[in-house]
Design an enzyme around this catalytic site. Structure first.
Site, PDB file in Angstrom:
ATOM      1  N   HIS A   6      -6.077   2.455  -4.934  1.00  0.00           N
ATOM      2  CA  HIS A   6      -6.330   2.600  -3.493  1.00  0.00           C
ATOM      3  C   HIS A   6      -7.193   3.829  -3.229  1.00  0.00           C
ATOM      4  CE1 HIS A   6      -5.720   1.251   0.501  1.00  0.00           C
ATOM      5  NE2 HIS A   6      -4.801   2.131   0.883  1.00  0.00           N
ATOM      6  N   ASP A  39       0.858  -1.186   0.000  1.00  0.00           N
ATOM      7  CA  ASP A  39       0.000   0.000   0.000  1.00  0.00           C
ATOM      8  C   ASP A  39       0.892   1.233   0.000  1.00  0.00           C
ATOM      9  OD1 ASP A  39      -2.213  -1.579   0.038  1.00  0.00           O
ATOM     10  OD2 ASP A  39      -2.962  -0.912   1.986  1.00  0.00           O
ATOM     11  N   HIS A  53       3.281  -2.112   4.027  1.00  0.00           N
ATOM     12  CA  HIS A  53       3.207  -0.681   3.746  1.00  0.00           C
ATOM     13  C   HIS A  53       4.599  -0.176   3.389  1.00  0.00           C
ATOM     14  CE1 HIS A  53      -0.708  -1.112   5.680  1.00  0.00           C
ATOM     15  NE2 HIS A  53      -1.030   0.036   5.110  1.00  0.00           N
ATOM     16  N   HIS A 107      -8.457   8.464  -0.413  1.00  0.00           N
ATOM     17  CA  HIS A 107      -8.383   7.577   0.745  1.00  0.00           C
ATOM     18  C   HIS A 107      -9.554   7.757   1.722  1.00  0.00           C
ATOM     19  CE1 HIS A 107      -6.225   5.257   3.967  1.00  0.00           C
ATOM     20  NE2 HIS A 107      -5.708   4.662   2.917  1.00  0.00           N
TER      21      HIS A 107
END
Length: 251
Positions: free
Chosen positions: A118, A67, A216, A122
């Site tokens: 993504h 991510d 991450h 967000h």
């Protein structure tokens, strides 16, 4: 109060909520046993909408995903390691990342990695309208296309792992497969990094067939541990595959 609640009323007077938010979670793998979402209310929702939790659990294959909400200086190292070891990965990027790091975005695409969605900003996508869900995904896809020339975008990951039945249905209609995960640990807090061995142990202790690994890219620990994670996973007989090769889904 749940904002924007959508319900369907059936003739039997059964009311099915389609906009109840779910926070993704699972029982972690230990000693090679498979992780589980059997006790989670969302298991059927994931399955019905073709979301990814596990790949083929009869084969020693794993899927590496990252991510990327913002850049913290470690993605170059991650990409260098992946290139050296010829390992495919998927990078789920936000609008901020796509605008701020065009050269890294190009490198991801040029080196054969999947650039996934993504969302643009967000948000909690269980709490926004269908049209805004579509806009969040379309803006990110357009930015990636303009930067990299990547025409297709077929995979997405809901921000914060929060989703609803409606959100999964809307994104599926737009051609997306939602990619969740079966290996993860608390790695996103840049003020709470504990060294490469901590990251290594948390990933390797959860290793299992069909694993979807979530890391991450802001984590120094992850960047420092990645090469050893890859080497020792391969030594155990596993193969790293692209999400495009994930043809069998398990729940």
């Amino acid at each position: 109060m749940v904002l924007g609640l959508f319900v369907t009323v059936f003739p039997s007077n059964t009311v099915v909520a389609t906009d109840v938010p779910h926070h993704y979670g699972f029982i972690k793998s230990k000693k090679g046993a498979l992780p589980s979402i059997d006790n989670e209310a969302f298991k059927g929702i994931l399955k019905d909408n073709g979301a990814i939790f596990l790949g083929d659990t009869t084969k020693k294959e794993v899927y590496l995903t990252f991510d990327n909400g913002y850049e913290n200086g470690y993605t170059i190292k991650v990409l260098d390691i992946l290139k050296e070891k010829k390992i495919p990965a998927a990078f789920f990027v936000t609008g901020h990342y796509a605008k701020d790091q065009p050269e890294l975005l190009k490198r991801m695409a040029n080196e054969g990695h999947i650039v996934g969605n993504h969302s643009w900003g967000h948000p909690d996508m269980s709490q926004i309208s269908n049209s805004r869900v579509e806009d969040e995904l379309a803006k990110l896809k357009t930015q990636v296309l303009e930067t990299t020339g990547q025409q297709e975008m077929r995979y997405m990951r809901p921000p914060q792992g929060i989703f609803s039945k409606r959100m999964l249905e809307v994104s599926k209609e737009l051609g997306y497969t939602n990619v969740f995960w079966s290996i993860a640990y608390k790695d996103w807090d840049t003020k709470d990094q504990k060294g490469w061995k901590y990251a290594y142990d948390h990933v390797m202790n959860q290793l299992h067939p069909g694993a979807v690994i979530l890391l991450h890219s802001v984590s120094k620990d992850n960047a420092d541990a990645l090469a050893q994670i890859i080497d020792d996973t391969l030594k155990q007989g596993y193969e790293f595959k692209s999400l495009d090769q994930l043809t069998t889904k398990n729940y």
